[in-house]
Design a protein around this motif. Sequence first.
Motif, PDB file in Angstrom:
ATOM      1  N   LEU A  39      29.216  31.739  33.524  1.00 20.23           N
ATOM      2  CA  LEU A  39      30.215  31.115  34.392  1.00 20.23           C
ATOM      3  C   LEU A  39      31.396  32.055  34.645  1.00 20.23           C
ATOM      4  O   LEU A  39      31.893  32.143  35.771  1.00 20.23           O
ATOM      5  CB  LEU A  39      30.697  29.803  33.784  1.00 20.23           C
ATOM      6  N   LEU A  40      31.838  32.745  33.617  1.00 21.28           N
ATOM      7  CA  LEU A  40      32.939  33.695  33.803  1.00 21.28           C
ATOM      8  C   LEU A  40      32.535  34.849  34.707  1.00 21.28           C
ATOM      9  O   LEU A  40      33.332  35.325  35.520  1.00 21.28           O
ATOM     10  CB  LEU A  40      33.419  34.224  32.453  1.00 21.28           C
ATOM     11  N   SER A  41      31.301  35.295  34.588  1.00 15.17           N
ATOM     12  CA  SER A  41      30.808  36.364  35.462  1.00 15.17           C
ATOM     13  C   SER A  41      30.826  35.914  36.916  1.00 15.17           C
ATOM     14  O   SER A  41      31.250  36.667  37.808  1.00 15.17           O
ATOM     15  CB  SER A  41      29.385  36.766  35.062  1.00 15.17           C
ATOM     16  N   GLN A  42      30.364  34.689  37.152  1.00 16.31           N
ATOM     17  CA  GLN A  42      30.373  34.165  38.520  1.00 16.31           C
ATOM     18  C   GLN A  42      31.799  34.041  39.055  1.00 16.31           C
ATOM     19  O   GLN A  42      32.071  34.389  40.207  1.00 16.31           O
ATOM     20  CB  GLN A  42      29.691  32.798  38.562  1.00 16.31           C
ATOM     21  N   LEU A  43      32.700  33.560  38.207  1.00 17.21           N
ATOM     22  CA  LEU A  43      34.095  33.409  38.628  1.00 17.21           C
ATOM     23  C   LEU A  43      34.718  34.757  38.964  1.00 17.21           C
ATOM     24  O   LEU A  43      35.377  34.909  39.999  1.00 17.21           O
ATOM     25  CB  LEU A  43      34.893  32.710  37.530  1.00 17.21           C
ATOM     26  N   LEU A  44      34.502  35.741  38.106  1.00 18.63           N
ATOM     27  CA  LEU A  44      35.051  37.072  38.367  1.00 18.63           C
ATOM     28  C   LEU A  44      34.479  37.670  39.643  1.00 18.63           C
ATOM     29  O   LEU A  44      35.188  38.319  40.417  1.00 18.63           O
ATOM     30  CB  LEU A  44      34.792  37.999  37.180  1.00 18.63           C
ATOM     31  N   TRP A  45      33.199  37.464  39.879  1.00 20.28           N
ATOM     32  CA  TRP A  45      32.572  37.975  41.096  1.00 20.28           C
ATOM     33  C   TRP A  45      33.196  37.321  42.332  1.00 20.28           C
ATOM     34  O   TRP A  45      33.497  37.987  43.318  1.00 20.28           O
ATOM     35  CB  TRP A  45      31.065  37.722  41.051  1.00 20.28           C
ATOM     36  N   GLN A  46      33.406  36.007  42.266  1.00 22.08           N
ATOM     37  CA  GLN A  46      34.014  35.310  43.401  1.00 22.08           C
ATOM     38  C   GLN A  46      35.442  35.790  43.645  1.00 22.08           C
ATOM     39  O   GLN A  46      35.845  36.010  44.792  1.00 22.08           O
ATOM     40  CB  GLN A  46      34.001  33.805  43.161  1.00 22.08           C
ATOM     41  N   VAL A  47      36.200  35.975  42.577  1.00 25.98           N
ATOM     42  CA  VAL A  47      37.584  36.456  42.725  1.00 25.98           C
ATOM     43  C   VAL A  47      37.596  37.849  43.334  1.00 25.98           C
ATOM     44  O   VAL A  47      38.363  38.142  44.251  1.00 25.98           O
ATOM     45  CB  VAL A  47      38.308  36.430  41.358  1.00 25.98           C
ATOM     46  N   THR A  49      35.292  39.260  45.178  1.00 26.43           N
ATOM     47  CA  THR A  49      34.810  39.205  46.557  1.00 26.43           C
ATOM     48  C   THR A  49      35.907  38.700  47.488  1.00 26.43           C
ATOM     49  O   THR A  49      36.127  39.264  48.563  1.00 26.43           O
ATOM     50  CB  THR A  49      33.574  38.289  46.646  1.00 26.43           C
ATOM     51  N   HIS A  50      36.593  37.640  47.072  1.00 27.84           N
ATOM     52  CA  HIS A  50      37.664  37.090  47.912  1.00 27.84           C
ATOM     53  C   HIS A  50      38.841  38.065  48.020  1.00 27.84           C
ATOM     54  O   HIS A  50      39.470  38.150  49.064  1.00 27.84           O
ATOM     55  CB  HIS A  50      38.128  35.733  47.383  1.00 27.84           C
ATOM     56  N   ALA A  51      39.121  38.790  46.955  1.00 28.64           N
ATOM     57  CA  ALA A  51      40.213  39.765  47.006  1.00 28.64           C
ATOM     58  C   ALA A  51      39.873  40.863  48.010  1.00 28.64           C
ATOM     59  O   ALA A  51      40.744  41.326  48.757  1.00 28.64           O
ATOM     60  CB  ALA A  51      40.472  40.347  45.626  1.00 28.64           C
ATOM     61  N   ASP A  52      38.607  41.269  48.037  1.00 32.04           N
ATOM     62  CA  ASP A  52      38.176  42.307  48.977  1.00 32.04           C
ATOM     63  C   ASP A  52      38.286  41.795  50.411  1.00 32.04           C
ATOM     64  O   ASP A  52      38.764  42.500  51.303  1.00 32.04           O
ATOM     65  CB  ASP A  52      36.736  42.717  48.653  1.00 32.04           C
TER      66      ASP A  52
END
Length: 66
Positions: A39-47, A49-52
């Motif tokens: 879950l943390l991996s998914q959250l970090l990936w989403q953050v 991606t959105h930051a980019d």
Amino acid sequence: MKPFPLRALPIVQTDLFDAAPASAPLTSLQLHRDELVELLSQLLWQVATHADIDQRLENDDEQDQS
């Protein structure tokens, strides 16, 4: 002033390192470690991606103002 009563038993210092430590019971977080990591991996990936995406949108806005 009242005198303090003498102790009936002498104070004995216990050796904290004498016995082998008992293993602590697993907490619910430890039991679900793999799920939490996922879950943390998914959250970090989403953050990330959105930051980019946000950074690219900001760059586009700056180019439009020129």
